[in-house]
Enzyme design. Structure first.
Site, short mmCIF file in Angstrom:
data_model
loop_
_atom_site.label_atom_id
_atom_site.label_comp_id
_atom_site.label_asym_id
_atom_site.label_seq_id
_atom_site.Cartn_x
_atom_site.Cartn_y
_atom_site.Cartn_z
N LYS A 1 0.84 -1.20 0.00
CA LYS A 1 0.00 0.00 0.00
C LYS A 1 0.88 1.25 0.00
O LYS A 1 0.64 2.19 -0.76
CB LYS A 1 -0.94 -0.01 1.22
N GLN B 1 -4.27 -2.18 10.14
CA GLN B 1 -4.25 -3.46 9.43
C GLN B 1 -4.88 -4.56 10.30
O GLN B 1 -4.56 -4.68 11.48
CB GLN B 1 -2.81 -3.80 9.03
N ASP C 1 -10.74 2.54 5.07
CA ASP C 1 -11.12 1.13 4.91
C ASP C 1 -12.64 0.98 4.82
O ASP C 1 -13.14 -0.07 4.41
CB ASP C 1 -10.64 0.32 6.12
N1 GUN Z 1 -6.78 -7.20 6.29
C1 GUN Z 1 -7.17 -7.85 5.17
N2 GUN Z 1 -7.75 -6.98 4.31
C2 GUN Z 1 -7.74 -5.77 4.90
C3 GUN Z 1 -8.18 -4.49 4.50
O1 GUN Z 1 -8.75 -4.29 3.42
N3 GUN Z 1 -7.97 -3.48 5.39
C4 GUN Z 1 -7.37 -3.68 6.60
N4 GUN Z 1 -7.22 -2.64 7.41
N5 GUN Z 1 -6.94 -4.87 7.00
C5 GUN Z 1 -7.12 -5.91 6.16
#
Ligand code: GUN
Length: 306
Positions: A53, A97, A120
């Site tokens: 990211k 995350q 998110d």
């Molecule tokens: N863990 C797996 N997919 C995601 C996501 O899209 N966002 C976040 N914050 N954690 C994740």
């Protein structure tokens, strides 16, 4: 035999547009969006996701920062960090995350993020907006799936969609978003009876359960569109051989890393579906593109640019 519904090219196109818009604001208002990621603990897969990211941000001129917090971080310590970022005017997007270490309550942590910075789309404020069919920050993977289907002219209105998986990240928000698109949606999960029978009624079957190659041809109606959201590490050589036969590319990947990534859908499904998203290279790249799009959206809203 169906076609692979690839996501990389579309993701690149979306990112290119975001990059141009970021450059425009850099020039016009001397500001760029900023995304902050927080990782609690040191799960290797989460580390890779977060650094991907951040690398994508860098490529598009979006500012980014990652905070690595120790596994034993308390809720109060994490909430304090989030609060500081909530108040920081430079920060447009905050993502924590997932999954979090088990001593932390995911709901409480998500609620600590300011909804306007919740890129998110997991905060109850933003999830609630889906049910109201109001504009807001939407979860990235569901957004990416809908974008992928629409851009390939796959109609949603009036179609029967079955979503296998009821997670906060994919299944639940996706089902509500598809309902807003006038699809007829069924959510299935581990307690669903006659799962393969229900799934085989779908015009569009979306699978997000985290079980390698779980969905086989008998789950799929002839000519259905199948979207595979699974990302599973498989390190059992025999299992890989059973799934892919003598496949040189998979063999090489296995030799290099000691595992390969496979989806929730068995590769044999390509013979029955009209479209199947590959893993990797299907939904994954779009999730990242949508996160960047949400970060730009939060930046524009916070700076009154739309
Ligand atoms: N863990 C797996 N997919 C995601 C996501 O899209 N966002 C976040 N914050 N954690 C994740």
């Amino acid at each position: 035999m169906g076609e692979w519904l690839e996501g990389r090219t579309l993701a690149e196109k979306i990112k290119e547009e975001i990059g141009k818009e970021v450059a425009y604001y850099r020039e016009k208002i001397k500001k760029v969006p900023k995304l902050v990621g927080i990782l609690v603990g040191d799960d290797p897969a989460s580390k890779i996701y977060l650094s991907t990211k951040a690398k994508n941000c860098e490529r598009l001129g979006i500012s980014s920062e990652i905070f690595y917090l120790p596994e034993n971080t308390s809720f109060n310590e994490l909430a304090k960090k989030i609060n500081k970022l909530n108040k920081d005017d430079e920060v447009d997007g905050i993502l924590v995350q997932l999954p979090l270490p088990s001593h932390l309550d995911t709901f409480e942590v998500i609620c600590a993020i300011s909804p306007e910075k919740d890129v998110d789309g997991f905060h109850p404020h933003n999830l609630g907006k889906i049910l109201h069919n109001e504009e807001g920050l939407r979860a990235c993977t569901p957004l990416g799936i809908i974008e992928l289907l629409k851009s390939n002219n796959i109609p949603l209105e009036g179609t029967r969609v079955v979503v296998i998986g009821r997670s906060l990240i994919v299944g639940k928000p996706l089902a509500a978003m598809l309902t807003n698109e006038n699809a007829t949606v069924t959510i299935c999960h581990s307690k669903t009876r006659n799962l393969s029978e229900v799934a085989s009624e779908a015009d569009i079957l979306i699978v997000a359960i985290g079980k390698p190659a779980f969905v086989t041809s008998n789950f799929v109606k002839e000519g259905a569109v199948v979207v595979d959201v699974g990302v599973n590490r498989v390190s059992d050589r025999n299992k890989i051989k059973e799934l892919f036969g003598d496949n040189k590319e998979k063999e090489e990947q296995f030799e290099k890393k000691g595992y390969i990534i496979i989806g929730d859908v068995h590769p044999e499904v390509i013979n029955k579906a009209s479209y199947l998203t590959p893993v990797p290279g299907g939904v994954g790249p779009l999730t990242v593109a949508m996160l960047l799009k949400n970060t730009l959206k939060a930046f524009k809203k916070r700076n009154n640019l739309e």
